[in-house]
Design a protein around this motif. Sequence first.
Motif, mmCIF file in Angstrom:
data_model
loop_
_atom_site.group_PDB
_atom_site.id
_atom_site.type_symbol
_atom_site.label_atom_id
_atom_site.label_comp_id
_atom_site.label_asym_id
_atom_site.label_seq_id
_atom_site.Cartn_x
_atom_site.Cartn_y
_atom_site.Cartn_z
ATOM 1 N N SER A 48 15.354 -2.855 -19.079
ATOM 2 C CA SER A 48 14.530 -4.173 -20.480
ATOM 3 C C SER A 48 12.851 -3.717 -19.582
ATOM 4 O O SER A 48 12.190 -3.938 -20.278
ATOM 5 N N ILE A 49 12.603 -3.090 -18.134
ATOM 6 C CA ILE A 49 11.424 -2.672 -17.882
ATOM 7 C C ILE A 49 10.761 -1.590 -19.014
ATOM 8 O O ILE A 49 11.359 -1.121 -19.599
ATOM 9 N N CYS A 50 9.987 -1.137 -19.460
ATOM 10 C CA CYS A 50 8.903 -0.335 -19.853
ATOM 11 C C CYS A 50 7.641 0.498 -19.271
ATOM 12 O O CYS A 50 8.141 2.425 -19.478
ATOM 13 N N ALA A 51 7.618 0.443 -18.409
ATOM 14 C CA ALA A 51 7.236 0.923 -17.631
ATOM 15 C C ALA A 51 6.643 0.326 -16.214
ATOM 16 O O ALA A 51 6.885 -0.928 -15.887
ATOM 17 N N VAL A 52 6.424 1.360 -15.309
ATOM 18 C CA VAL A 52 5.547 0.954 -13.506
ATOM 19 C C VAL A 52 4.116 1.335 -13.620
ATOM 20 O O VAL A 52 4.480 2.416 -13.460
ATOM 21 N N ILE A 53 3.335 0.575 -13.016
ATOM 22 C CA ILE A 53 2.371 0.435 -12.148
ATOM 23 C C ILE A 53 2.474 0.532 -11.212
ATOM 24 O O ILE A 53 3.037 -0.832 -10.153
ATOM 25 N N LEU A 54 1.793 1.513 -10.269
ATOM 26 C CA LEU A 54 2.344 1.216 -8.518
ATOM 27 C C LEU A 54 0.623 1.810 -7.889
ATOM 28 O O LEU A 54 0.262 2.282 -8.102
ATOM 29 N N SER A 55 0.455 0.765 -6.841
ATOM 30 C CA SER A 55 -1.145 0.423 -6.182
ATOM 31 C C SER A 55 -0.814 0.759 -4.751
ATOM 32 O O SER A 55 0.599 -0.148 -4.514
ATOM 33 N N GLY A 56 -1.977 0.401 -4.231
ATOM 34 C CA GLY A 56 -1.975 -0.092 -3.243
ATOM 35 C C GLY A 56 -2.982 -1.800 -2.586
ATOM 36 O O GLY A 56 -3.439 -1.419 -3.927
ATOM 37 N N SER A 57 -2.276 -2.508 -1.774
ATOM 38 C CA SER A 57 -3.144 -3.423 -2.081
ATOM 39 C C SER A 57 -4.605 -3.531 -1.144
ATOM 40 O O SER A 57 -4.922 -2.971 -0.904
ATOM 41 N N LYS A 58 -5.832 -4.223 -1.825
ATOM 42 C CA LYS A 58 -6.787 -4.454 -1.007
ATOM 43 C C LYS A 58 -7.721 -3.269 -1.218
ATOM 44 O O LYS A 58 -8.317 -2.986 0.071
ATOM 45 N N GLY A 59 -7.764 -2.431 -2.520
ATOM 46 C CA GLY A 59 -8.490 -1.755 -2.394
ATOM 47 C C GLY A 59 -8.289 0.267 -2.120
ATOM 48 O O GLY A 59 -8.925 0.582 -1.877
ATOM 49 N N ASN A 60 -7.490 0.018 -1.105
ATOM 50 C CA ASN A 60 -6.791 1.441 -1.283
ATOM 51 C C ASN A 60 -4.671 1.979 -1.242
ATOM 52 O O ASN A 60 -4.092 0.754 -1.625
ATOM 53 N N PHE A 61 -4.683 2.619 -1.562
ATOM 54 C CA PHE A 61 -3.531 3.123 -1.860
ATOM 55 C C PHE A 61 -2.079 3.423 -1.049
ATOM 56 O O PHE A 61 -1.835 2.022 -0.381
ATOM 57 N N SER A 62 -2.755 4.527 0.285
ATOM 58 C CA SER A 62 -2.208 4.581 1.384
ATOM 59 C C SER A 62 -2.755 5.435 2.219
ATOM 60 O O SER A 62 -3.252 6.599 1.536
ATOM 61 N N SER A 63 -2.871 5.071 3.718
ATOM 62 C CA SER A 63 -3.763 6.220 4.561
ATOM 63 C C SER A 63 -3.002 7.397 5.027
ATOM 64 O O SER A 63 -3.028 7.531 6.138
ATOM 65 N N GLY A 64 -1.276 6.738 4.942
ATOM 66 C CA GLY A 64 -0.290 7.637 4.919
ATOM 67 C C GLY A 64 0.767 6.797 6.538
ATOM 68 O O GLY A 64 0.883 6.766 6.358
ATOM 69 N N LEU A 65 0.885 8.331 6.977
ATOM 70 C CA LEU A 65 2.237 7.701 7.583
ATOM 71 C C LEU A 65 1.140 7.387 9.292
ATOM 72 O O LEU A 65 0.871 7.819 9.668
ATOM 73 N N ASP A 66 2.358 5.871 9.673
ATOM 74 C CA ASP A 66 1.737 5.194 10.612
ATOM 75 C C ASP A 66 2.484 6.237 11.843
ATOM 76 O O ASP A 66 3.726 5.639 12.261
ATOM 77 N N VAL A 67 1.965 7.349 12.100
ATOM 78 C CA VAL A 67 3.011 8.126 13.781
ATOM 79 C C VAL A 67 2.856 7.034 14.104
ATOM 80 O O VAL A 67 4.207 6.763 14.670
ATOM 81 N N LYS A 68 2.112 6.304 14.910
ATOM 82 C CA LYS A 68 2.850 5.394 16.011
ATOM 83 C C LYS A 68 3.677 4.059 15.805
ATOM 84 O O LYS A 68 4.459 4.265 16.653
ATOM 85 N N SER A 69 3.438 3.317 14.986
ATOM 86 C CA SER A 69 4.788 2.819 14.167
ATOM 87 C C SER A 69 5.809 3.965 14.290
ATOM 88 O O SER A 69 7.104 3.375 15.286
ATOM 89 N N VAL A 70 5.886 4.681 13.691
ATOM 90 C CA VAL A 70 7.545 5.122 13.487
ATOM 91 C C VAL A 70 8.176 5.955 14.536
ATOM 92 O O VAL A 70 9.325 5.841 14.888
ATOM 93 N N ILE A 71 7.030 6.602 15.255
ATOM 94 C CA ILE A 71 7.601 7.440 16.624
ATOM 95 C C ILE A 71 7.646 6.162 17.813
ATOM 96 O O ILE A 71 8.360 6.830 18.786
ATOM 97 N N GLN A 72 7.335 5.085 17.769
ATOM 98 C CA GLN A 72 8.374 3.685 18.535
ATOM 99 C C GLN A 72 9.696 3.758 19.207
ATOM 100 O O GLN A 72 10.433 3.690 20.063
#
Length: 268
Positions: A48-72
Amino acid sequence: MARKFVQLNISKQVAYVTLNRPDKYNALNFEMFSEIDSVIRELKKNRSICAVILSGSKGNFSSGLDVKSVIQSPMQPMKLLFKWLPGNANLAQRVSLGWRRLPVPVIAVIEGCCFGGGMQIALGADIRIAEQDAKLSIMEAKWGLLPDMAGLVSLRELVTKDQAMLLTMTAGVITAKDALSKGLVTEVIDSPMERAIELVEQLAKTSPDANAAIKQSINKSWNSSIRSLLSRESISQIKLLLGKNRIVAAKRQTGDPDKAYQARQSWW
């Protein structure tokens, strides 16, 4: 389905997907990878959807991979990179490639920082609208890595080979204006979300089946042989001619502009 780091809201046949980890500039932890993948799967089933809008919250899209979190956890990098066959997409690659595989237009709204893995995700969108002050970077080389989230699939279509080398090898941060000049983004504007909403309103006036066919044809035919392109066009056109939305589109052009489109055909 409850999700912590990715919000999905559907309004007037438009899916709004928001990366939602603002305290970390929407950096990608393992849970966010999983939730983006889950959202893409859910949207693919929604005809039923006709489009997707992809964004980031609070004025930033994404700073990238959270390396510290992932390698924990030693298992998290393995889960991100695991695939049964080398040619398959793993979890890290699906969060970029998955947007290309959705049968609807996907618009990325880029504000603030869009670095590394965030840039790879944005590259998966069909259209990228950046605000004037946005900063973008393909940053993996900074960590001694190569971009391996399938963003190169789109990057090779958007920029020249030497620019791709320069952007990826230097890991440099560029302005939205520079990104536009290189072809990395589609538009630069003061209010990118307003512009995205304006675009989806335009897209809603055309057949969802036609848009699905056009997206599939362009993505699959861009680097294919002429014979493959011609074959794909003919098959897609036959499907459109057999579908009900082609009739709706004709009626909208001949005196009934408010005639509602039906749900997208399942074959897309």
